[in-house]
Design a protein around this motif. Structure first.
Motif, PDB file in Angstrom:
ATOM      1  N   VAL A 127     -26.142  27.047 -69.262  1.00 11.05           N
ATOM      2  CA  VAL A 127     -26.561  27.113 -70.650  1.00 11.05           C
ATOM      3  C   VAL A 127     -27.761  26.210 -70.868  1.00 11.05           C
ATOM      4  N   THR A 128     -28.667  26.602 -71.734  1.00 18.81           N
ATOM      5  CA  THR A 128     -29.838  25.788 -72.025  1.00 18.81           C
ATOM      6  C   THR A 128     -29.436  24.531 -72.768  1.00 18.81           C
ATOM      7  N   PRO A 129     -30.296  23.509 -72.814  1.00 16.58           N
ATOM      8  CA  PRO A 129     -29.948  22.238 -73.432  1.00 16.58           C
ATOM      9  C   PRO A 129     -29.663  22.358 -74.921  1.00 16.58           C
ATOM     10  N   ALA A 130     -29.091  21.278 -75.470  1.00 14.75           N
ATOM     11  CA  ALA A 130     -28.668  21.280 -76.868  1.00 14.75           C
ATOM     12  C   ALA A 130     -29.822  21.555 -77.822  1.00 14.75           C
ATOM     13  N   ALA A 131     -31.038  21.235 -77.429  1.00 18.96           N
ATOM     14  CA  ALA A 131     -32.188  21.464 -78.307  1.00 18.96           C
ATOM     15  C   ALA A 131     -32.351  22.937 -78.642  1.00 18.96           C
ATOM     16  N   SER A 132     -31.848  23.816 -77.773  1.00 16.59           N
ATOM     17  CA  SER A 132     -31.954  25.252 -78.002  1.00 16.59           C
ATOM     18  C   SER A 132     -30.654  25.836 -78.531  1.00 16.59           C
ATOM     19  N   ALA A 133     -29.743  24.975 -78.979  1.00 17.15           N
ATOM     20  CA  ALA A 133     -28.432  25.447 -79.421  1.00 17.15           C
ATOM     21  C   ALA A 133     -28.554  26.352 -80.631  1.00 17.15           C
ATOM     22  N   SER A 134     -27.529  27.197 -80.804  1.00 16.32           N
ATOM     23  CA  SER A 134     -27.486  28.055 -81.979  1.00 16.32           C
ATOM     24  C   SER A 134     -27.321  27.196 -83.225  1.00 16.32           C
ATOM     25  N   PRO A 135     -28.253  27.285 -84.176  1.00 13.49           N
ATOM     26  CA  PRO A 135     -28.190  26.414 -85.353  1.00 13.49           C
ATOM     27  C   PRO A 135     -27.162  26.865 -86.380  1.00 13.49           C
ATOM     28  N   GLN A 136     -26.573  28.036 -86.175  1.00 16.24           N
ATOM     29  CA  GLN A 136     -25.718  28.618 -87.202  1.00 16.24           C
ATOM     30  C   GLN A 136     -24.265  28.726 -86.781  1.00 16.24           C
ATOM     31  N   MET A 137     -23.848  28.083 -85.685  1.00 14.84           N
ATOM     32  CA  MET A 137     -22.495  28.288 -85.193  1.00 14.84           C
ATOM     33  C   MET A 137     -21.456  27.833 -86.210  1.00 14.84           C
ATOM     34  N   MET A 138     -20.529  28.737 -86.516  1.00 17.50           N
ATOM     35  CA  MET A 138     -19.457  28.431 -87.461  1.00 17.50           C
ATOM     36  C   MET A 138     -18.190  28.099 -86.693  1.00 17.50           C
ATOM     37  N   LYS A 139     -17.547  27.000 -87.073  1.00 18.95           N
ATOM     38  CA  LYS A 139     -16.224  26.715 -86.526  1.00 18.95           C
ATOM     39  C   LYS A 139     -15.201  27.251 -87.513  1.00 18.95           C
ATOM     40  N   GLY A 140     -14.120  27.791 -86.970  1.00 17.87           N
ATOM     41  CA  GLY A 140     -13.140  28.388 -87.858  1.00 17.87           C
ATOM     42  C   GLY A 140     -11.767  28.459 -87.249  1.00 17.87           C
ATOM     43  N   ILE A 141     -10.859  29.091 -87.984  1.00 19.59           N
ATOM     44  CA  ILE A 141      -9.441  29.195 -87.632  1.00 19.59           C
ATOM     45  C   ILE A 141      -9.014  30.654 -87.732  1.00 19.59           C
ATOM     46  N   PHE A 142      -8.180  31.070 -86.784  1.00 19.24           N
ATOM     47  CA  PHE A 142      -7.512  32.368 -86.872  1.00 19.24           C
ATOM     48  C   PHE A 142      -6.016  32.092 -86.893  1.00 19.24           C
ATOM     49  N   ASP A 143      -5.411  32.213 -88.061  1.00 20.75           N
ATOM     50  CA  ASP A 143      -3.968  32.003 -88.210  1.00 20.75           C
ATOM     51  C   ASP A 143      -3.525  32.700 -89.480  1.00 20.75           C
ATOM     52  N   GLU A 144      -3.332  34.002 -89.385  1.00 24.07           N
ATOM     53  CA  GLU A 144      -3.034  34.749 -90.603  1.00 24.07           C
ATOM     54  C   GLU A 144      -1.625  34.477 -91.124  1.00 24.07           C
ATOM     55  N   THR A 145      -0.741  33.922 -90.278  1.00 19.01           N
ATOM     56  CA  THR A 145       0.567  33.516 -90.786  1.00 19.01           C
ATOM     57  C   THR A 145       0.398  32.514 -91.922  1.00 19.01           C
TER      58      THR A 145
END
Length: 380
Positions: free
Chosen positions: A18-36
């Protein structure tokens, strides 16, 4: 009649690392999947907890059919409020609570109602993909950000959609293989290409006023492993073989490819290469990115399920609470550095109360916080 109101307001294909952090995706969303917790649980306790965690997105399955499904009968017209044909109440509630807390919702369209597949199970595809397309059109119209429900409430917009769930796994899509003459074909990929295209087209049709650029549809949502054993009692398809077959079957038009790069053994770290060359985990994730690039170009990548179970209570597959927190941090650091990954969803918020279920929650079954809770909070 539909009710509407005025508008409301490169990784190289051959790269292995993977390329260095400088080229990281600026829009990455962290989230949860737990429909219970998010779909069926108490929203007055669940959503404040999600906000405390800094959750940016939650994923739920948008069940077309089944006990919890939206469809309650054969529709006779394109109207999401046709009496007796739909029940959107769980999803309306979810969207309104999520919007209140600034959390985006990712809807995974899944499950065929019996009227659309001859009375068969949820995991059997519809006989006519147009029925699925029409349902998605109604769902995307309802959740377009400009639809007023029967209570006079303008419902929030859903910008992220997924077509089905783990279609290379027979639990979620039958049948996986079909014999044609003397050879086996990957029937699940053929069926899934129609599902993918129906979801893409349905969402696109709902863009009646030029909002399509704000919506994103992912296809794939593939499981990390498959045995490729067509004649076995329980055949499944490995993810790379599946995506090649779905491309050959004509899957197109989607914005992102989704995958679930779960570990395969409790001794595997997030960056361990899987023992099986046919598996795709985080440890060899770039192999999948390269293949998606070769087949469809620079599609965005979503990780729509990931997690580590804990011991206790899972002695077979679980890691210690401390290791779960460490692995969560490592996994999100990898995803955050990757220039193509826009989303990573942890499975799940709270452990299943059944030992046979999953214990990868940030909370244990009693609701006590694991170290992973604080680790998830620190993810940016």
């Amino acid at each position: 009649m539909l009710k509407r109101i005025a508008l409301v307001s490169v990784v190289l294909a051959t790269a292995v690392t993977v390329t260095p952090a400088a080229s990281a995706s600026p829009q990455m969303m962290k989230g949860i999947f737990d429909e219970t917790q998010t779909l069926y649980g108490n929203p007055d306790t669940t959503f404040p907890m999600l906000a405390l965690l800094g959750t940016k997105a939650v994923r739920v399955n948008l069940y077309w059919g089944g006990r919890w499904g939206v469809s309650k009968g054969v529709p006779t017209r394109l109207d999401p409020d046709e009496p007796g044909k739909f029940d959107w109440s769980l999803y309306d509630r979810l969207l309104l609570y999520a919007n209140q807390y600034g959390i985006k919702v990712v809807l995974s369209v899944y499950g065929t109602p019996g009227w659309a597949n001859g009375g068969k199970a949820l995991n059997v595809p519809p006989r006519n993909a147009k029925d699925l397309e029409n349902f998605v059109y109604l769902a995307a119209t309802r959740y377009s950000g400009r639809y007023v429900n029967n209570d006079g409430v303008t419902l929030p917009m859903v910008r992220h959609w997924i077509a089905w769930n783990e279609p290379n796994n027979p639990v979620f899509l039958r049948q996986q293989y079909r014999r044609v003459g003397k050879r086996w074909v990957i029937q699940s990929a053929r069926d899934y290409a129609k599902i993918c295209n129906a979801v893409v087209t349905g969402v696109g049709r709902a863009d009646i006023t030029g909002f399509r650029e704000g919506q994103n549809v992912a296809c794939g949502a593939t499981a990390p492993r498959g045995n490729n054993a067509a004649g076995s009692a329980r055949p499944s398809v490995s993810p790379l073989a599946f995506l090649r077959a779905m491309k050959a079957a004509g899957a197109k038009g989607f914005d992102a490819y989704a995958h679930h790069p779960y570990y395969g053994h409790r001794k595997e770290t997030p960056l361990s290469k899987p023992p099986a060359r046919t598996a795709v985990t985080l440890g060899n994730f770039q192999v999948l990115v390269n293949e998606v690039t070769r087949l469809w170009g620079q599609k965005r990548i979503w990780i729509t399920e990931y997690g580590y179970q804990t011991n206790p209570p899972d002695r077979a597959f679980g890691v210690s609470n401390a290791l779960q927190a460490r692995y969560l941090t490592q996994a999100y650091a990898y995803a955050r550095r990757h220039p193509r990954i826009d989303m990573m969803l942890w499975f799940m918020l709270r452990d299943d109360t059944r030992l046979a279920g999953w214990q990868s929650g940030l909370l244990n079954a009693r609701g006590a916080r694991k170290p992973a809770f604080a680790a998830f909070q620190r993810v940016r």
